[in-house]
Scaffold this motif. Structure first.
Motif, PDB file in Angstrom:
ATOM      1  N   GLY A  60     -41.324  66.931 -46.306  1.00 26.24           N
ATOM      2  CA  GLY A  60     -41.274  68.218 -47.013  1.00 26.24           C
ATOM      3  C   GLY A  60     -39.869  68.686 -47.368  1.00 26.24           C
ATOM      4  N   SER A  61     -38.887  67.796 -47.188  1.00 31.91           N
ATOM      5  CA  SER A  61     -37.515  68.270 -47.426  1.00 31.91           C
ATOM      6  C   SER A  61     -37.306  68.723 -48.876  1.00 31.91           C
ATOM      7  CB  SER A  61     -36.493  67.203 -47.039  1.00 31.91           C
ATOM      8  OG  SER A  61     -36.694  66.047 -47.821  1.00 31.91           O
ATOM      9  N   HIS A  62     -37.926  68.009 -49.816  1.00 35.18           N
ATOM     10  CA  HIS A  62     -37.743  68.387 -51.230  1.00 35.18           C
ATOM     11  C   HIS A  62     -38.382  69.742 -51.516  1.00 35.18           C
ATOM     12  CE1 HIS A  62     -35.791  64.762 -52.378  1.00 35.18           C
ATOM     13  NE2 HIS A  62     -36.757  64.035 -51.801  1.00 35.18           N
ATOM     14  N   HIS A  63     -39.567  69.916 -50.929  1.00 38.90           N
ATOM     15  CA  HIS A  63     -40.264  71.188 -51.148  1.00 38.90           C
ATOM     16  C   HIS A  63     -39.482  72.341 -50.531  1.00 38.90           C
ATOM     17  CE1 HIS A  63     -43.727  69.285 -52.805  1.00 38.90           C
ATOM     18  NE2 HIS A  63     -43.795  68.462 -51.770  1.00 38.90           N
ATOM     19  N   LEU A  64     -38.992  72.077 -49.334  1.00 38.69           N
ATOM     20  CA  LEU A  64     -38.241  73.122 -48.640  1.00 38.69           C
ATOM     21  C   LEU A  64     -36.972  73.472 -49.418  1.00 38.69           C
ATOM     22  CD1 LEU A  64     -38.158  74.823 -46.071  1.00 38.69           C
ATOM     23  CD2 LEU A  64     -36.822  73.022 -44.985  1.00 38.69           C
ATOM     24  N   PHE A  91     -36.520  73.264 -52.594  1.00 43.35           N
ATOM     25  CA  PHE A  91     -36.885  74.081 -53.746  1.00 43.35           C
ATOM     26  C   PHE A  91     -37.283  75.494 -53.292  1.00 43.35           C
ATOM     27  CE2 PHE A  91     -40.104  75.869 -56.550  1.00 43.35           C
ATOM     28  CZ  PHE A  91     -39.341  75.982 -57.699  1.00 43.35           C
ATOM     29  N   TRP A  92     -38.013  75.531 -52.178  1.00 43.90           N
ATOM     30  CA  TRP A  92     -38.517  76.816 -51.690  1.00 43.90           C
ATOM     31  C   TRP A  92     -37.386  77.804 -51.400  1.00 43.90           C
ATOM     32  CZ3 TRP A  92     -37.957  79.072 -46.770  1.00 43.90           C
ATOM     33  CH2 TRP A  92     -38.729  80.203 -46.560  1.00 43.90           C
ATOM     34  N   LEU A  93     -36.250  77.224 -50.995  1.00 40.23           N
ATOM     35  CA  LEU A  93     -35.085  78.079 -50.713  1.00 40.23           C
ATOM     36  C   LEU A  93     -34.755  78.969 -51.903  1.00 40.23           C
ATOM     37  CD1 LEU A  93     -32.546  75.647 -49.026  1.00 40.23           C
ATOM     38  CD2 LEU A  93     -33.553  77.671 -48.016  1.00 40.23           C
ATOM     39  N   LEU A  94     -34.907  78.387 -53.080  1.00 39.48           N
ATOM     40  CA  LEU A  94     -34.522  79.138 -54.280  1.00 39.48           C
ATOM     41  C   LEU A  94     -35.464  80.300 -54.579  1.00 39.48           C
ATOM     42  CD1 LEU A  94     -33.186  76.983 -57.192  1.00 39.48           C
ATOM     43  CD2 LEU A  94     -31.980  78.452 -55.608  1.00 39.48           C
ATOM     44  N   THR A  95     -36.675  80.214 -54.050  1.00 40.69           N
ATOM     45  CA  THR A  95     -37.632  81.271 -54.391  1.00 40.69           C
ATOM     46  C   THR A  95     -37.182  82.633 -53.867  1.00 40.69           C
ATOM     47  OG1 THR A  95     -38.931  80.751 -52.454  1.00 40.69           O
ATOM     48  CG2 THR A  95     -39.658  79.771 -54.537  1.00 40.69           C
ATOM     49  N   ASN A  96     -36.392  82.613 -52.800  1.00 41.45           N
ATOM     50  CA  ASN A  96     -35.857  83.887 -52.315  1.00 41.45           C
ATOM     51  C   ASN A  96     -35.062  84.594 -53.401  1.00 41.45           C
ATOM     52  OD1 ASN A  96     -36.888  83.817 -49.837  1.00 41.45           O
ATOM     53  ND2 ASN A  96     -35.032  83.156 -48.788  1.00 41.45           N
ATOM     54  N   ARG A  97     -34.411  83.796 -54.208  1.00 43.22           N
ATOM     55  CA  ARG A  97     -33.590  84.377 -55.273  1.00 43.22           C
ATOM     56  C   ARG A  97     -34.442  84.907 -56.413  1.00 43.22           C
ATOM     57  NH1 ARG A  97     -28.120  83.989 -55.379  1.00 43.22           N
ATOM     58  NH2 ARG A  97     -28.303  84.714 -57.504  1.00 43.22           N
ATOM     59  N   PRO A 103     -29.441  80.462 -49.556  1.00 43.35           N
ATOM     60  CA  PRO A 103     -30.044  79.441 -50.425  1.00 43.35           C
ATOM     61  C   PRO A 103     -29.091  78.972 -51.522  1.00 43.35           C
ATOM     62  CG  PRO A 103     -31.541  81.276 -50.132  1.00 43.35           C
ATOM     63  CD  PRO A 103     -30.260  81.678 -49.505  1.00 43.35           C
ATOM     64  N   LEU A 104     -28.399  79.930 -52.128  1.00 46.30           N
ATOM     65  CA  LEU A 104     -27.466  79.562 -53.190  1.00 46.30           C
ATOM     66  C   LEU A 104     -26.383  78.649 -52.629  1.00 46.30           C
ATOM     67  CD1 LEU A 104     -26.357  80.178 -56.149  1.00 46.30           C
ATOM     68  CD2 LEU A 104     -24.849  81.804 -55.007  1.00 46.30           C
ATOM     69  N   ALA A 105     -25.869  79.007 -51.453  1.00 46.85           N
ATOM     70  CA  ALA A 105     -24.794  78.232 -50.846  1.00 46.85           C
ATOM     71  C   ALA A 105     -25.282  76.820 -50.509  1.00 46.85           C
ATOM     72  CB  ALA A 105     -24.298  78.942 -49.597  1.00 46.85           C
ATOM     73  N   ILE A 106     -26.519  76.745 -50.010  1.00 45.21           N
ATOM     74  CA  ILE A 106     -27.038  75.407 -49.675  1.00 45.21           C
ATOM     75  C   ILE A 106     -27.142  74.557 -50.940  1.00 45.21           C
ATOM     76  CG2 ILE A 106     -29.093  74.166 -48.870  1.00 45.21           C
ATOM     77  CD1 ILE A 106     -29.458  76.308 -46.743  1.00 45.21           C
ATOM     78  N   TRP A 107     -27.620  75.156 -52.006  1.00 50.50           N
ATOM     79  CA  TRP A 107     -27.740  74.406 -53.262  1.00 50.50           C
ATOM     80  C   TRP A 107     -26.382  73.938 -53.765  1.00 50.50           C
ATOM     81  CZ3 TRP A 107     -31.522  73.099 -57.128  1.00 50.50           C
ATOM     82  CH2 TRP A 107     -32.832  73.175 -56.648  1.00 50.50           C
TER      83      TRP A 107
END
Lengths: 265, 565
Positions: free
Chosen positions: A94-98, A100-106, A143-147
């Motif tokens: 699920g790493s890819h989903h997770l 992507f999911w990080l960005l949904t907070n934004r 999330p932004l920083a992780i991306w």
């Protein structure tokens, strides 16, 4: 070559106009601002700056903003650097989903979080402190920083990690001595983006502070009231507000493009 | 034994030494602040009595800290910078009077009501919210509080009768939910120097057949607007009207601040029309029943459409071209540029701005005396005797009863009374020009200076002042409903829809929202729909279509004489 120089000069002049306008407005009297269009102050006044520098409210607001922005950048980096490393180096279920999911907070408007955060921070007794805003901004900045950091980290070959481990480096030592210096520019540019967001964000900052931790963005809104807009005061405060950002931009200017591409240049 | 005696003596001495300067200090503080609070409508001796009462009443609360909040106008800034300090020195209660944007105040008050978390101990919140407060049962009933729990902290010098418009903060039953702290009216503004120019007067008379003067109705306002638009005066092209039309929340205030009632949309009644008031909302037995004509409201009645049509027509024909892209804040000071002959709807707060008072301003003479005057707002053709004439609002002290209790409530109430006390009111007026007391406007000090204010003081002393009122208790949820106005009006300004369609949409949206609202008290319950004709044939508002009216003006100087009688 000459054409290019002219084009560049024109471009910079155009970019500079709003800043020039803000500076001269901050030096004009309110009467002059409202009465006529002047390209240079007829009568230079520093009263708007004096109002800001002599006011405890303005001074505290600048300090509050700088404090929570600093706290937020530190917290974000501390959380995002290991997070980004995990996403860049390891594939787990699920790493890819997770990722992507990080960005949904934004994607959620900040206003959505106003009431829950007010409740939560009241219970934690940190409502109306710089910690409240710093933590709230993590929701959007981490999330932004992780991306961004993941992009920078993926640009560094895995072989470097492996070589270091073969050479007998422990993970923490490798991270500190080899990896962090390599992604230094990425960290700088990430810090810049987090700084920028946190510095200008109004909705959460306004919702989570009352008087003790009131930031400069909230104090700025006082310039627009039932007596019209205090243009001079707003211009002076606006000019002072862009200075910290300009200083940060100066230090990370060489990495900006890479940062905008989330590290993938 | 000797040791104990020595200790007791020493303690007594130290206590006396500590207490003595304390007393002297507090009295010094009162003296010091009496000097600061000049001019005053009451004598220094009376001021001392009042301030001493505050000192004594606040004794149990000494050392407390409270937070209050208000929007960013000069009056409140002065309260934050000066009065908070004075209050702390006299009473020992520390106040942080937070100054934030107007929208932020509304946002915070709503959040405090929702979360019941005490963000602030007391708010200065527009009395336009009265309908919301009484229906959400959110505000402390000050009338009950003064008689009961808060008796000991209610000043014997409060004198509610002396307030200009205490009714703004009252519910339907006359209970005081909010106490006025500052207020400003919205009046007709015009260039007295141009209106009294013999050449213009003769030209106007010849063209329109009646005298150039203060317009009594919209027909005359329109003629004057047309007369001045395009003229060249003092080397510049002038306009007969000023307004604003940018798609922004402030466009909503242009309408909700009584524009419809000035046109004559509502029913007779002061301070607000009943059963239909200026928002076009019908209320029966305190229950809002609808805004559309089909439900007995008037928000899309012929009068409301007429109000919207005239607003757009005048802005396009007679206002400067930049008016349509301005917000309320931007348009406020523009008549001071000297190229506008009149403005139908001018908030007097701006008139204390240097733009309107500076000797170098194009709208003052060489001594800084205004060339402009204020006069009653002209009314539209649906207006009838007995209706409110215009808008004025009072930023009022409001304590939210669920989240602020006990000592905090008492300290906050003391602070509110201090800011509205006779000891400080005249000085506060001189700083911020937002009067709340009869004793202020009738003071000898202002009587000597009446001419310096372009008619503002005369207006406040006049017998008609009470006809300028706020939004009133009929509006069940101000923030939610006010938001609908600008969006709908903006679509009529840009021409996307006709004024009739815009008001239909607005009225339906209001009904839709009111139909869903569930409030603690007097929650809206919509009337069943009936035909438009049915309602238009009933007496009062909503009123059926009316034909044009005869333009009417009156000489300003005669009007002033009538005000002074």
């Amino acid at each position: 070559m000459r054409k290019r120089s002219i084009a560049l000069i024109v471009y910079f002049v155009l970019l500079f106009i709003p800043i020039y306008w803000m500076v001269i407005t901050s030096l004009k009297t309110d009467n002059e601002i409202l009465k006529e269009l002047t390209f240079f102050p007829k009568e230079i006044t520093f009263k708007h700056y004096m109002e800001i520098f002599t006011s405890e409210v303005w001074r505290n607001s600048f300090i509050n903003s700088l404090t929570y922005v600093f706290l937020n950048v530190i917290m974000t980096l501390v959380a995002a650097i290991p997070g980004a490393y995990a996403f860049s180096r390891w594939n787990f279920r699920g790493s890819h989903h997770l990722f992507f999911w990080l960005l949904t907070n934004r994607m959620a408007p900040a206003a959505v979080f106003m009431i829950p955060f007010t409740e939560l921070y009241y219970i934690l007794h940190i409502y109306d402190t710089v910690w409240a805003v710093a933590l709230a901004h993590c929701l959007i900045n981490i999330p932004l920083a992780i991306w961004i950091l993941e992009g920078f980290m993926s640009g560094i070959p895995r072989e470097i990690d492996e070589t270091a481990f073969i050479d007998g480096y422990s993970f923490p030592r490798f991270f500190r001595k080899i990896f962090l210096p390599l992604i230094g520019p990425g960290i700088g540019v990430t810090a810049f983006f987090c700084f920028t967001f946190s510095w200008v964000e109004l909705i959460l900052a306004q919702a989570l502070t009352v008087t003790n931790a009131k930031p400069v963005v909230v104090t700025l809104t006082v310039g627009i009231g039932a007596e019209g807009v205090k243009w001079g005061l707003l211009a002076a405060a606006g000019f002072l507000t862009i200075i910290p950002g300009a200083v940060v931009v100066y230090f990370v200017r060489n990495y900006m493009a890479k940062g905008f591409a989330l590290g993938r240049v | 034994m000797r040791g104990t005696l020595r200790l007791a003596l020493l303690t007594a001495l130290v206590a006396a030494a500590l207490a003595l300067p304390g007393t002297v200090f507090a009295e010094d503080a009162i003296d010091k602040w009496i000097d600061e609070f000049q001019p005053s409508a009451i004598s220094k001796e009376e001021q001392r009595k009042e301030l001493e009462w505050f000192k004594k009443a606040a004794e149990p609360y000494k050392g407390m800290e409270i937070k209050s909040v208000a929007e960013g106008i000069t009056t409140h800034k002065w309260e934050a910078d000066v009065l908070a300090k004075a209050f702390e020195e006299i009473t020992g209660i520390k106040v942080t009077h937070d100054i934030i944007g107007e929208g932020a105040v509304v946002d915070r008050i709503q959040r405090q009501i929702q979360t019941r978390r005490p963000l602030y101990d007391i708010y200065v919140n527009d009395a336009d919210m009265i309908g919301t407060h009484l229906r959400m049962d959110s505000a402390l009933n000050l009338t009950e509080y003064m008689k009961g729990e808060g008796k000991g902290v209610t000043s014997p010098y409060l004198d509610l009768e002396d307030f200009l418009n205490p009714e703004f903060g009252q519910d339907y039953d006359g209970n005081q939910l909010q106490l006025p702290d500052q207020q400003f009216a919205n009046l007709y503004w015009f260039r007295y120097d141009w209106f009294t120019d013999p050449e213009f007067k003769a030209e106007f008379k010849e063209k329109y057949g009646y005298e150039l003067g203060v317009p009594v109705n919209w027909a005359a306002y329109e003629d004057i607007a047309e007369f001045f638009t395009g003229k060249t005066i003092d080397g510049q092209t002038v306009y007969g009207h000023m307004d604003y039309g940018k798609k922004s929340p402030s466009l909503g205030w242009r309408f909700t601040d009584a524009w419809l009632s000035i046109a004559g949309v509502g029913d007779k009644g002061l301070p607000n029309g009943l059963p239909v008031d200026e928002w076009g909302i019908r209320v029966e037995n305190k229950i809002p029943r609808g805004a559309t004509v089909e439900r007995g409201g008037a928000a899309n009645s012929p009068a409301a459409v007429y109000a919207t049509t005239k607003y757009i027509e005048w802005m396009k024909k007679y206002a400067p071209p930049y008016a349509a892209s301005m917000t309320w804040s931007e348009a406020g000071p523009t008549p001071a540029r000297g190229n506008v002959a009149q403005r139908v709807f001018q908030y007097i707060t701006w008139l204390s701005d240097p733009a309107f008072t500076d000797p170098e301003s194009p709208v003052t003479d060489e001594n800084g005396k205004p060339l402009w005057r204020v006069a009653p707002t002209p009314h539209g053709r649906y207006w009838e005797e007995g209706m409110k004439v215009g808008y004025q609002d009072a930023g009022s002290w409001t304590i939210l009863k669920d989240s602020v209790t006990g000592d905090k409530r008492a300290a906050a109430w003391l602070w509110a009374q201090f800011c509205t006390s006779k000891s400080v009111c005249l000085k506060k007026f001189m700083v911020g020009r937002t009067p709340i007391r009869k004793s202020t406007v009738h003071s000898d000090y202002l009587a000597e200076r009446e001419g310096d204010f372009g008619g503002i003081i005369t207006f406040y002393k006049s017998p008609v002042e009470h006809m300028w009122t706020d939004s009133g208790p009929n509006v069940p949820h101000y923030p939610l409903l006010a938001e609908q106005w600008w969006k709908n009006v903006a679509s009529a300004v840009t021409g996307e829809v006709t004024p009739q369609q815009a008001m239909d949409n607005l009225a339906e949206t209001m009904d839709d929202i009111m139909g869903k609202l569930r409030m603690a008290k007097y929650s809206p319950e919509l009337n069943p729909k009936k035909s438009r004709e049915y309602w238009l044939n009933q007496p009062g508002s909503p009123k059926p279509e009316r034909g044009p009216e005869e333009p009417k003006t009156m000489p300003y100087d005669e009007m002033i004489k009538a005000w002074k009688q």
